[in-house]
Design an enzyme around this catalytic site. Structure first.
Site, PDB file in Angstrom:
ATOM      1  N   ASP A   1       0.993  -1.217   0.035  1.00 30.50           N
ATOM      2  CA  ASP A   1       0.170  -0.115  -0.209  1.00 30.50           C
ATOM      3  C   ASP A   1       0.821   0.969   0.494  1.00 30.50           C
ATOM      4  O   ASP A   1       0.884   1.672   1.111  1.00 30.50           O
ATOM      5  CB  ASP A   1      -0.698  -0.069   1.075  1.00 30.50           C
ATOM      6  CG  ASP A   1      -2.050   0.622   1.030  1.00 30.50           C
ATOM      7  OD1 ASP A   1      -2.023   2.302   0.319  1.00 30.50           O
ATOM      8  OD2 ASP A   1      -3.108   1.094   2.057  1.00 30.50           O
TER       9      ASP A   1
ATOM     10  N   ARG B   1      -5.701  -6.022  -2.831  1.00 31.44           N
ATOM     11  CA  ARG B   1      -6.206  -7.053  -3.264  1.00 31.44           C
ATOM     12  C   ARG B   1      -6.972  -7.576  -4.816  1.00 31.44           C
ATOM     13  O   ARG B   1      -6.848  -8.900  -5.983  1.00 31.44           O
ATOM     14  CB  ARG B   1      -7.147  -7.819  -2.562  1.00 31.44           C
ATOM     15  CG  ARG B   1      -7.000  -8.022  -0.384  1.00 31.44           C
ATOM     16  CD  ARG B   1      -8.020  -9.219  -0.085  1.00 31.44           C
ATOM     17  NE  ARG B   1      -7.674  -8.606   1.427  1.00 31.44           N
ATOM     18  CZ  ARG B   1      -8.499  -7.726   2.364  1.00 31.44           C
ATOM     19  NH1 ARG B   1      -9.095  -7.030   1.861  1.00 31.44           N
ATOM     20  NH2 ARG B   1      -7.675  -8.120   3.035  1.00 31.44           N
TER      21      ARG B   1
ATOM     22  N   ASP C   1      -3.922 -12.022   4.839  1.00 37.21           N
ATOM     23  CA  ASP C   1      -3.465 -10.913   5.842  1.00 37.21           C
ATOM     24  C   ASP C   1      -2.204 -10.715   6.334  1.00 37.21           C
ATOM     25  O   ASP C   1      -1.471 -11.818   6.954  1.00 37.21           O
ATOM     26  CB  ASP C   1      -4.303 -10.546   6.686  1.00 37.21           C
ATOM     27  CG  ASP C   1      -5.888  -9.607   5.998  1.00 37.21           C
ATOM     28  OD1 ASP C   1      -5.278  -9.645   4.607  1.00 37.21           O
ATOM     29  OD2 ASP C   1      -6.916  -9.543   6.684  1.00 37.21           O
ATOM     30  N   ASP C   2      -1.153  -9.793   6.936  1.00 37.15           N
ATOM     31  CA  ASP C   2       0.112 -10.413   6.788  1.00 37.15           C
ATOM     32  C   ASP C   2       0.501 -10.152   8.698  1.00 37.15           C
ATOM     33  O   ASP C   2       1.196  -9.978   9.359  1.00 37.15           O
ATOM     34  CB  ASP C   2       1.041  -8.783   6.437  1.00 37.15           C
ATOM     35  CG  ASP C   2       0.575  -7.824   7.241  1.00 37.15           C
ATOM     36  OD1 ASP C   2      -0.539  -7.116   7.844  1.00 37.15           O
ATOM     37  OD2 ASP C   2       1.040  -6.673   6.929  1.00 37.15           O
ATOM     38  N   ASP C   3      -0.628  -9.547   9.833  1.00 36.91           N
ATOM     39  CA  ASP C   3      -1.124 -10.035  10.975  1.00 36.91           C
ATOM     40  C   ASP C   3      -1.423 -11.415  11.291  1.00 36.91           C
ATOM     41  O   ASP C   3      -1.048 -11.217  12.648  1.00 36.91           O
ATOM     42  CB  ASP C   3      -1.071  -8.839  11.428  1.00 36.91           C
ATOM     43  CG  ASP C   3      -2.600  -7.915  10.849  1.00 36.91           C
ATOM     44  OD1 ASP C   3      -2.954  -8.936  10.462  1.00 36.91           O
ATOM     45  OD2 ASP C   3      -3.439  -7.332  11.964  1.00 36.91           O
TER      46      ASP C   3
ATOM     47  N   GLU D   1     -15.807 -10.121   2.716  1.00 37.15           N
ATOM     48  CA  GLU D   1     -15.796 -11.310   2.318  1.00 37.15           C
ATOM     49  C   GLU D   1     -17.125 -12.762   1.286  1.00 37.15           C
ATOM     50  O   GLU D   1     -17.072 -12.782   0.512  1.00 37.15           O
ATOM     51  CB  GLU D   1     -15.944 -12.663   3.973  1.00 37.15           C
ATOM     52  CG  GLU D   1     -14.273 -11.916   4.394  1.00 37.15           C
ATOM     53  CD  GLU D   1     -14.396 -11.465   5.649  1.00 37.15           C
ATOM     54  OE1 GLU D   1     -15.779  -9.886   5.069  1.00 37.15           O
ATOM     55  OE2 GLU D   1     -13.616 -10.922   6.172  1.00 37.15           O
TER      56      GLU D   1
ATOM     57  N   HIS E   1      -6.308 -15.010  14.286  1.00 37.62           N
ATOM     58  CA  HIS E   1      -7.166 -13.810  13.092  1.00 37.62           C
ATOM     59  C   HIS E   1      -5.847 -12.981  14.971  1.00 37.62           C
ATOM     60  O   HIS E   1      -6.820 -12.502  15.641  1.00 37.62           O
ATOM     61  CB  HIS E   1      -8.360 -12.765  13.645  1.00 37.62           C
ATOM     62  CG  HIS E   1      -8.174 -11.736  12.679  1.00 37.62           C
ATOM     63  ND1 HIS E   1      -8.582 -10.202  13.758  1.00 37.62           N
ATOM     64  CD2 HIS E   1      -8.159 -11.406  11.526  1.00 37.62           C
ATOM     65  CE1 HIS E   1      -8.962  -9.668  12.927  1.00 37.62           C
ATOM     66  NE2 HIS E   1      -8.656  -9.708  11.503  1.00 37.62           N
ATOM     67  N   THR E   2      -4.937 -13.120  14.999  1.00 38.85           N
ATOM     68  CA  THR E   2      -4.350 -12.005  15.461  1.00 38.85           C
ATOM     69  C   THR E   2      -4.164 -10.868  14.974  1.00 38.85           C
ATOM     70  O   THR E   2      -3.899 -10.338  13.970  1.00 38.85           O
ATOM     71  CB  THR E   2      -2.996 -12.835  16.237  1.00 38.85           C
ATOM     72  OG1 THR E   2      -2.288 -12.946  14.398  1.00 38.85           O
ATOM     73  CG2 THR E   2      -2.897 -13.995  16.983  1.00 38.85           C
TER      74      THR E   2
HETATM   75  N1  UDP Z   1      -3.332  -3.075   5.287  1.00 33.17           N
HETATM   76  C1  UDP Z   1      -3.650  -2.068   3.845  1.00 33.17           C
HETATM   77  N2  UDP Z   1      -3.441  -0.903   4.279  1.00 33.17           N
HETATM   78  C2  UDP Z   1      -3.375   0.235   5.161  1.00 33.17           C
HETATM   79  C3  UDP Z   1      -3.835  -0.679   6.043  1.00 33.17           C
HETATM   80  C4  UDP Z   1      -4.026  -2.468   6.217  1.00 33.17           C
HETATM   81  O1  UDP Z   1      -2.604  -2.213   3.162  1.00 33.17           O
HETATM   82  O2  UDP Z   1      -3.778   1.230   5.288  1.00 33.17           O
HETATM   83  C5  UDP Z   1      -3.384  -4.436   4.918  1.00 33.17           C
HETATM   84  C6  UDP Z   1      -2.593  -4.821   6.414  1.00 33.17           C
HETATM   85  O3  UDP Z   1      -1.235  -4.896   5.974  1.00 33.17           O
HETATM   86  C7  UDP Z   1      -3.170  -6.297   6.237  1.00 33.17           C
HETATM   87  C8  UDP Z   1      -4.577  -5.975   5.355  1.00 33.17           C
HETATM   88  O4  UDP Z   1      -4.661  -4.755   4.649  1.00 33.17           O
HETATM   89  O5  UDP Z   1      -2.915  -7.532   4.844  1.00 33.17           O
HETATM   90  C9  UDP Z   1      -5.980  -6.193   6.398  1.00 33.17           C
HETATM   91  O6  UDP Z   1      -5.676  -4.906   7.249  1.00 33.17           O
HETATM   92  P1  UDP Z   1      -5.979  -5.517   8.944  1.00 33.17           P
HETATM   93  O7  UDP Z   1      -4.680  -6.567   9.084  1.00 33.17           O
HETATM   94  O8  UDP Z   1      -5.248  -4.124   9.690  1.00 33.17           O
HETATM   95  O9  UDP Z   1      -6.981  -5.207   9.184  1.00 33.17           O
HETATM   96  P2  UDP Z   1      -8.348  -6.443  10.683  1.00 33.17           P
HETATM   97  O10 UDP Z   1      -6.869  -6.965  11.112  1.00 33.17           O
HETATM   98  O11 UDP Z   1      -8.894  -5.576  11.231  1.00 33.17           O
HETATM   99  O12 UDP Z   1      -8.748  -7.327   9.518  1.00 33.17           O
HETATM  100 MN    MN Z   2      -5.432  -8.086  11.026  1.00 31.61          MN
END
Ligand code: UDP
Ligand code: MN
Length: 307
Positions: A90, A140, A163-165, A253, A280-281
């Site tokens: 992003d 996406r 997602d990356d987290d 989704e 979903h951490t």
């Molecule tokens: N993300 C992004 N830009 C942003 C915020 C989030 O590309 O400004 C990405 C983030 O790295 C992750 C995905 O979008 O891979 C979903 O975001 P997040 O994990 O914050 O969402 P949540 O945990 O609330 O589902």
């Molecule tokens: Mn997340």
């Protein structure tokens, strides 16, 4: 001219040494995977070229913990041989920080690095800690456009929005490989939607008949982004399947899945939805008060380093 004579005994010794070396090579080959059964199965099938490719689509954005999050994910890719990572930053350009994580994990032939910036006006904070618009939509969709243009559609493959987290088990990827062409695989996700686990509910024939969601259970598919993966052929068959800003929070989704499957076409995985293989951490915001104090003095703790 002097003649080199090889005695039969020397030939015998040579043959024995050769056989010994061959046995060692064979043994080492077997030792490339000593992990649990699902990993061994994955490796033997991969050697036989039998595994479907999994395209993992990861939107990511710059923040202090970005490299740590991506390093965690890259280590999954080291273990799972048939993953292809489509990572979409992003940002206005791709960055060397992200590229270095990928290269460091030895993924040079197994990733696609893209970038597209979410319009800043979409990033104003809403009432709760979320953005007014959903995150990761542009990223996406760019990945889906890339897939539709570049993926090898002659071979069965699977698409997963990663997602990356979140925290992912390697076993989840072994499960995804069971997704049949034309189907959407589903499984439980831990620590999401205000519950310990959100999961599909099955009847006695192991068909999905509902979901246990507590948050907005009226959604057509009340599940998290990490709860499903999709056979690639569906994205080719339904080119209108994309993410959208025009839907309410929590409906991304459902927005993508409504084009691709009905509830009864979902393929339950992870021990008929009894195992949790993804959580979903969410990573806590990094506290950097001392760093900010340093920066005011024109210094940094990470000078010349990528943290
Ligand atoms: N993300 C992004 N830009 C942003 C915020 C989030 O590309 O400004 C990405 C983030 O790295 C992750 C995905 O979008 O891979 C979903 O975001 P997040 O994990 O914050 O969402 P949540 O945990 O609330 O589902
Ligand atoms: Mn997340």
């Amino acid at each position: 001219m002097s003649e080199v004579r090889i005695r039969p005994r020397q030939v015998l010794v040579l043959i024995i040494v050769f056989i010994f070396v061959l046995m060692m090579v064979h043994r080492n080959g077997k030792h490339t995977c000593q992990g649990p059964e699902y990993l061994q199965a994955m490796y033997s099938q991969s050697q036989a070229n039998k595994l479907p490719k999994i395209y993992a689509i990861t939107p990511t954005y710059a923040r202090p913990a970005q490299k740590a999050e991506l390093t965690r994910l890259s280590h999954l890719f080291m273990l799972v041989p048939n993953l292809h990572w489509i990572i979409i930053e992003d940002s206005n350009t791709t960055t060397s920080l992200v590229r270095n994580v990928l290269l460091r994990a030895g993924l040079e032939k197994r990733f696609t690095q893209l970038n597209i910036k979410t319009p800043t006006e979409f990033k104003i904070k809403g009432k709760d800690p979320n953005w007014i618009k959903p995150r990761g939509v542009e990223q996406r969709n760019l990945a889906l456009a890339w897939l539709r243009a570049h993926a090898d559609v002659d071979h069965h493959a699977v698409v997963f929005f990663m997602d990356d987290d979140n925290s992912y088990s390697v076993e989840l990827f072994a499960e995804m490989m069971k997704i049949k062409p034309g189907r959407v695989g589903v499984w439980p996700v831990g620590l999401v939607g205000g519950l310990m686990v959100e999961k599909p509910l099955l009847d006695e024939d192991n068909k999905v008949i509902g979901f246990n969601a507590a948050w907005r259970p009226e959604r057509p598919f009340p599940i998290d982004m990490a709860a499903f993966a999709i056979s690639l052929d569906l994205f080719i068959k339904y080119p209108q399947a994309v993410f959208s800003y025009e839907v309410q929070r929590g409906y991304q989704e459902s927005e993508i899945l409504r084009h691709l499957a009905t509830r009864d076409q979902l393929q339950p995985l992870a021990n008929n939805c009894r195992d949790v293989l993804v959580w979903h951490t969410r990573t806590e915001k990094t506290k950097l008060s001392s760093e900010e104090a340093l920066i005011k003095q024109g210094k940094r703790s990470d000078e010349g380093m990528q943290v």
